[in-house]
Design a protein around this motif. Structure first.
Motif, short mmCIF file in Angstrom:
data_model
loop_
_atom_site.label_atom_id
_atom_site.label_comp_id
_atom_site.label_asym_id
_atom_site.label_seq_id
_atom_site.Cartn_x
_atom_site.Cartn_y
_atom_site.Cartn_z
N ALA A 21 -5.86 -7.74 1.37
CA ALA A 21 -6.00 -6.58 0.50
C ALA A 21 -6.65 -5.43 1.26
O ALA A 21 -6.23 -4.28 1.14
CB ALA A 21 -6.81 -6.94 -0.74
N ASP A 22 -7.67 -5.74 2.04
CA ASP A 22 -8.31 -4.70 2.84
C ASP A 22 -7.34 -4.16 3.89
O ASP A 22 -7.30 -2.96 4.13
CB ASP A 22 -9.57 -5.24 3.51
CG ASP A 22 -10.67 -5.55 2.51
OD1 ASP A 22 -10.69 -4.91 1.44
OD2 ASP A 22 -11.50 -6.42 2.80
N SER A 23 -6.58 -5.04 4.52
CA SER A 23 -5.62 -4.62 5.53
C SER A 23 -4.53 -3.75 4.92
O SER A 23 -4.10 -2.77 5.52
CB SER A 23 -5.00 -5.84 6.22
OG SER A 23 -5.99 -6.58 6.88
N THR A 24 -4.09 -4.12 3.73
CA THR A 24 -3.08 -3.32 3.04
C THR A 24 -3.61 -1.92 2.77
O THR A 24 -2.91 -0.93 3.01
CB THR A 24 -2.65 -4.00 1.72
OG1 THR A 24 -2.11 -5.28 2.02
CG2 THR A 24 -1.62 -3.18 0.98
N LYS A 25 -4.83 -1.85 2.29
CA LYS A 25 -5.43 -0.54 2.01
C LYS A 25 -5.60 0.27 3.29
O LYS A 25 -5.33 1.47 3.30
CB LYS A 25 -6.77 -0.71 1.31
CG LYS A 25 -6.65 -1.20 -0.11
CD LYS A 25 -8.00 -1.41 -0.73
CE LYS A 25 -7.88 -2.02 -2.10
NZ LYS A 25 -9.19 -2.33 -2.68
N LEU A 26 -6.04 -0.38 4.36
CA LEU A 26 -6.19 0.31 5.65
C LEU A 26 -4.84 0.85 6.12
O LEU A 26 -4.74 1.99 6.56
CB LEU A 26 -6.73 -0.65 6.71
CG LEU A 26 -8.22 -0.90 6.72
CD1 LEU A 26 -8.56 -2.03 7.69
CD2 LEU A 26 -8.98 0.35 7.08
N GLU A 28 -2.15 1.50 4.29
CA GLU A 28 -1.69 2.57 3.41
C GLU A 28 -2.41 3.88 3.70
O GLU A 28 -1.80 4.95 3.71
CB GLU A 28 -1.88 2.17 1.95
CG GLU A 28 -0.90 1.11 1.49
CD GLU A 28 -1.17 0.59 0.09
OE1 GLU A 28 -2.09 1.11 -0.59
OE2 GLU A 28 -0.47 -0.34 -0.33
N TYR A 29 -3.69 3.81 3.99
CA TYR A 29 -4.47 5.03 4.22
C TYR A 29 -4.21 5.64 5.59
O TYR A 29 -4.05 6.85 5.71
CB TYR A 29 -5.96 4.73 4.05
CG TYR A 29 -6.81 5.97 4.16
CD1 TYR A 29 -6.90 6.85 3.10
CD2 TYR A 29 -7.50 6.25 5.33
CE1 TYR A 29 -7.67 8.00 3.19
CE2 TYR A 29 -8.27 7.40 5.43
CZ TYR A 29 -8.35 8.27 4.37
OH TYR A 29 -9.11 9.41 4.47
N GLU A 86 -11.50 -3.67 12.00
CA GLU A 86 -10.42 -3.06 11.22
C GLU A 86 -9.14 -2.95 12.06
O GLU A 86 -8.04 -3.19 11.54
CB GLU A 86 -10.84 -1.67 10.74
CG GLU A 86 -11.90 -1.70 9.66
CD GLU A 86 -12.45 -0.33 9.33
OE1 GLU A 86 -12.80 -0.12 8.15
OE2 GLU A 86 -12.55 0.53 10.24
#
Length: 103
Positions: A21-26, A28-29, A86
């Motif tokens: 989930a964190d990787s997906t958000k990273l 996407e951003y 990250e």
């Protein structure tokens, strides 16, 4: 007091979002502006699809992390914007998604 702290700690650990989930958000951003669904809106042949990664020599997490860190050509370097952790998470995410054909 300790009982409440233990309950809160267990709840945080149990309900923490999965690592992806964190990787997906990273992604996407920081990445999806150019690499929507593993594509590339700037340079057509420089996608994040498995075939392109293989053709361009980015078949490992370390190789992908290196280009995220240092950039190349039109690709910006992210060493000043992201932590090493990250960057490693993003590299793993890109490789995993490429192996799943970005589905």
């Amino acid at each position: 007091m300790f009982r409440i702290l233990a309950i809160v700690l267990c709840a945080v650990l149990f309900f923490a979002p999965p690592a992806w989930a964190d990787s997906t958000k990273l992604f996407e951003y920081h990445c999806s502006g150019c690499h929507v669904n593993g594509g590339n809106i700037v340079r057509r042949g420089k996608t994040l699809k498995l075939k392109a990664l293989e053709q361009n020599g980015y078949t490992t997490v370390d190789a992908i992390a290196n280009i995220i860190t240092n950039g190349k050509g039109n690709m910006s370097a992210y060493k000043e914007r992201l932590t090493e952790s990250e960057i490693q998470d993003l590299a793993q995410y890109v490789l995993d998604r490429a192996n799943q054909n970005w589905k």
